[in-house]
Design a protein around this motif. Structure first.
Motif, PDB file in Angstrom:
ATOM      1  N   ALA A 215       0.822  -1.200   0.000  1.00  0.00           N
ATOM      2  CA  ALA A 215       0.000   0.000   0.000  1.00  0.00           C
ATOM      3  C   ALA A 215       0.860   1.255   0.000  1.00  0.00           C
ATOM      4  O   ALA A 215       0.512   2.252  -0.648  1.00  0.00           O
ATOM      5  CB  ALA A 215      -0.925   0.001   1.221  1.00  0.00           C
ATOM      6  N   TRP A 216       1.990   1.201   0.674  1.00  0.00           N
ATOM      7  CA  TRP A 216       2.877   2.353   0.734  1.00  0.00           C
ATOM      8  C   TRP A 216       3.880   2.360  -0.409  1.00  0.00           C
ATOM      9  O   TRP A 216       4.806   3.183  -0.428  1.00  0.00           O
ATOM     10  CB  TRP A 216       3.601   2.391   2.075  1.00  0.00           C
ATOM     11  N   GLY A 217       3.732   1.438  -1.352  1.00  0.00           N
ATOM     12  CA  GLY A 217       4.575   1.465  -2.537  1.00  0.00           C
ATOM     13  C   GLY A 217       5.952   0.867  -2.358  1.00  0.00           C
ATOM     14  O   GLY A 217       6.828   1.092  -3.195  1.00  0.00           O
ATOM     15  N   VAL A 218       6.176   0.098  -1.286  1.00  0.00           N
ATOM     16  CA  VAL A 218       7.470  -0.557  -1.078  1.00  0.00           C
ATOM     17  C   VAL A 218       7.422  -1.896  -1.808  1.00  0.00           C
ATOM     18  O   VAL A 218       6.631  -2.777  -1.455  1.00  0.00           O
ATOM     19  CB  VAL A 218       7.763  -0.771   0.419  1.00  0.00           C
ATOM     20  N   THR A 240       2.423   2.343  12.990  1.00  0.00           N
ATOM     21  CA  THR A 240       2.101   3.260  14.083  1.00  0.00           C
ATOM     22  C   THR A 240       2.109   4.730  13.683  1.00  0.00           C
ATOM     23  O   THR A 240       1.825   5.580  14.517  1.00  0.00           O
ATOM     24  CB  THR A 240       3.112   3.063  15.229  1.00  0.00           C
ATOM     25  N   GLY A 241       2.425   5.054  12.429  1.00  0.00           N
ATOM     26  CA  GLY A 241       2.529   6.448  11.999  1.00  0.00           C
ATOM     27  C   GLY A 241       1.180   7.149  11.921  1.00  0.00           C
ATOM     28  O   GLY A 241       0.110   6.548  12.098  1.00  0.00           O
ATOM     29  N   ARG A 242       1.230   8.450  11.621  1.00  0.00           N
ATOM     30  CA  ARG A 242       0.018   9.278  11.586  1.00  0.00           C
ATOM     31  C   ARG A 242      -0.983   8.782  10.557  1.00  0.00           C
ATOM     32  O   ARG A 242      -2.193   8.890  10.747  1.00  0.00           O
ATOM     33  CB  ARG A 242       0.386  10.728  11.279  1.00  0.00           C
ATOM     34  N   LEU A 243      -0.494   8.276   9.430  1.00  0.00           N
ATOM     35  CA  LEU A 243      -1.403   7.845   8.365  1.00  0.00           C
ATOM     36  C   LEU A 243      -1.561   6.325   8.307  1.00  0.00           C
ATOM     37  O   LEU A 243      -2.006   5.787   7.297  1.00  0.00           O
ATOM     38  CB  LEU A 243      -0.907   8.375   7.014  1.00  0.00           C
ATOM     39  N   ALA A 244      -1.177   5.640   9.377  1.00  0.00           N
ATOM     40  CA  ALA A 244      -1.219   4.173   9.366  1.00  0.00           C
ATOM     41  C   ALA A 244      -2.624   3.650   9.068  1.00  0.00           C
ATOM     42  O   ALA A 244      -2.789   2.683   8.322  1.00  0.00           O
ATOM     43  CB  ALA A 244      -0.725   3.623  10.700  1.00  0.00           C
ATOM     44  N   ARG A 245      -3.628   4.289   9.630  1.00  0.00           N
ATOM     45  CA  ARG A 245      -4.994   3.768   9.430  1.00  0.00           C
ATOM     46  C   ARG A 245      -5.534   4.061   8.045  1.00  0.00           C
ATOM     47  O   ARG A 245      -6.611   3.588   7.684  1.00  0.00           O
ATOM     48  CB  ARG A 245      -5.944   4.312  10.497  1.00  0.00           C
ATOM     49  N   TRP A 246      -4.797   4.830   7.245  1.00  0.00           N
ATOM     50  CA  TRP A 246      -5.242   5.128   5.892  1.00  0.00           C
ATOM     51  C   TRP A 246      -4.480   4.324   4.850  1.00  0.00           C
ATOM     52  O   TRP A 246      -4.490   4.667   3.669  1.00  0.00           O
ATOM     53  CB  TRP A 246      -5.095   6.624   5.603  1.00  0.00           C
ATOM     54  N   ALA A 247      -3.813   3.255   5.268  1.00  0.00           N
ATOM     55  CA  ALA A 247      -3.048   2.438   4.320  1.00  0.00           C
ATOM     56  C   ALA A 247      -3.948   1.872   3.222  1.00  0.00           C
ATOM     57  O   ALA A 247      -3.560   1.813   2.053  1.00  0.00           O
ATOM     58  CB  ALA A 247      -2.338   1.300   5.056  1.00  0.00           C
TER      59      ALA A 247
END
Length: 506
Positions: A215-218, A240-247
């Motif tokens: 999802a994060w393009g890795v 755990t990052g700020r946008l984790a729930r928007w993956a």
């Protein structure tokens, strides 16, 4: 003659053992788990190695027969055998085979079940072996190549002549091994049910992390090249990052952008610039096709087709590699933190769109620049050149940064035009694309507007606007409408296709 007494339940070669030793040395989580278990279970080190190897081996694990195991390791054998026989284990191995990091993650995900099963099998006599077990924690990463801890058989003993009593002693030994195996099974009640739960939990954890990375393009290739500790830190940050729930939203944006790129390539015919020769029937000029209507000229058409000498329309398709950078200017003022329908924040939607634009730029071999802005004095610029891979840590820094404050268009757009001017002066690349993602409306000065129009005429760039969750910002007569070549309003923040047209245009 009594067979070898192995301490490893899973058969492993020297390369498998090397993978285990290297992974153990790099994984603080595995070392901490081993130290914890070894304070209560003398042979837990061997169990962790077996659990790792069962998930890691490419060809599938081969578990030894109980009769070949040392009696002290029969409980380990029973637990490992229960794990590999679960229906879920095949699905787990699809994610872990050949990937030491994923195999280690699977071991850690199964830790609660392993701890519970070992506690069920605990024997009071096991306390006497704790000192030896604790020492095994420090030696675990140096499992000898010929030893049994990592699955290798011990050195072959020098054979002795058989005596007449050997056959008589073999039967009791075999019976003892069978009895010990039954005792191990009885000592771990409910092992199969617990194993099934453990494997299912491990498979879910490994698949979840793989989905998060995608999802994060890795890419899988990046993960294979990434050092173990760096990969672990990246995974933790993604979780755990700020946008984790928007993956999931980010992943859907990237999938949509991929589909739009494919559609754009299918319909890209190019600009007609003349006539050439060839055998592409889709571009044959009408006068050539007219020959097919005359029987006496059909043979001539066939000969010219075979020789590649038919007259064709010549087209010139625009080469994206010669175009300027893609620049995403993302508003991070306080109002962008507000959530719309479905609970999606304006910031999350805008950042997901910007990450998909990063993919778009890399696909077309164009530089990408992310500019975060709010008030006139708050600006952060993240540059991702096309000639080097995007560092996942830098991508996360761009995605997670939030400035707060008010909104100013002039600062980010001036910075974007300046970057395109520098690129033009250095490489002669023009026709860049700027995307402004905002939820607010603000004024610009007449002097700034004149400078902006001059830069646009000189550099030939386009400005796309996305009014995120604020339809009034895209209203008739707004500043956004006056500045943008293409302005779109986004009201449903759960809909990634609201930006589909943007990816067909850039």
């Amino acid at each position: 003659m009594v067979g070898r007494q192995h301490t490893a339940a899973v058969v492993a070669d020297v390369f498998d053992r090397m993978a285990w030793r290297d992974t153990y040395a790099q994984s603080a989580g595995l070392r901490e788990l081993a130290e914890e278990l070894l304070t209560h279970h003398a042979h837990a080190a061997d169990l962790l190695a077996d659990t790792f190897l069962a998930a890691y081996q490419l060809t599938g694990p081969r578990v030894r027969e109980p009769a070949d195991m040392a009696p002290s390791r029969l409980v380990n054998h029973h637990i490992v055998n229960a794990l590999v026989e679960t229906p879920e284990f095949t699905g787990l191995r699809r994610e872990t085979a050949g990937d030491p990091y994923a195999a280690a993650l699977a071991v850690l995900a199964q830790a609660p079940a392993l701890r519970e099963l070992l506690d069920r099998s605990r024997d009071p006599g096991d306390d006497a072996a704790r000192t030896t077990g604790a020492a095994g924690a420090s030696e675990l990463a140096e499992a000898p190549a010929a030893g049994g801890t990592a699955g290798a058989p011990p050195p072959t003993a020098t054979p002795r002549p058989q005596t007449s009593q050997a056959p008589a002693s073999a039967a009791p030994a075999s019976q003892a091994a069978g009895g010990a195996a039954r005792t191990a099974a009885e000592a771990v009640p409910g092992a199969r049910a617990a194993a099934r739960t453990a494997v299912a939990r491990a498979a879910e954890a490994v698949r979840g992390e793989a989905t998060l990375m995608r999802a994060w393009g890795v890419t899988p290739g990046e993960l294979e090249r990434m050092p173990f500790d760096r990969r672990a830190r990246l995974a933790e940050r993604l979780r755990t990052g700020r946008l984790a729930r928007w993956a999931e939203l980010i992943g859907r944006f990237r999938e949509m952008a991929d589909a739009e790129r494919a559609r754009k390539l299918e319909s890209a015919t190019g600009e007609l610039v003349g006539v050439t020769l060839g055998d592409d029937l889709s571009r044959v000029i009408p006068s050539e096709l007219a020959h097919l209507g005359l029987p006496e000229l059909r043979a001539v058409f066939a000969v010219r087709y075979a020789a590649g000498e038919l007259m064709l329309y010549d087209s010139r398709t625009e080469q994206s590699s010669g175009r300027g950078a893609v620049i995403a200017c993302v508003d991070t003022s306080h109002s962008m933190y507000e959530a719309g329908p479905g609970g999606v924040t304006r910031e999350a939607w805008a950042k997901a769109c910007a990450l998909a634009l990063l993919d778009q730029a890399r696909h077309e071999r164009r530089d990408f620049v992310g500019i975060l802005f709010s008030a006139a004095d708050k600006l952060r610029v993240f540059r991702f050149p096309a000639d080097r891979p995007a560092d996942p840590a830098e991508v996360l820094d761009f995605a997670e940064s939030f400035l707060g404050g008010g909104t100013s268009y002039q600062a980010p757009l001036t910075a974007a035009a300046g970057l395109l001017a520098d690129e033009f002066d250095e490489t002669a690349r023009a026709r860049g694309d700027i995307v402004l993602l905002t939820d607010d409306e603000c004024a610009v000065t007449a002097e700034w507007r004149r400078d902006w129009d001059d830069a646009r005429r000189r550099l030939g760039f386009r400005l796309f606007g996305l009014a995120v969750g604020a339809p009034d910002a895209a209203g008739s007569g707004s500043v956004l409408e006056a500045l943008c070549d293409d302005l779109r309003s986004v009201e449903d923040l759960t809909d990634v296709h609201a930006a589909a047209g943007l990816f067909r245009s850039i």
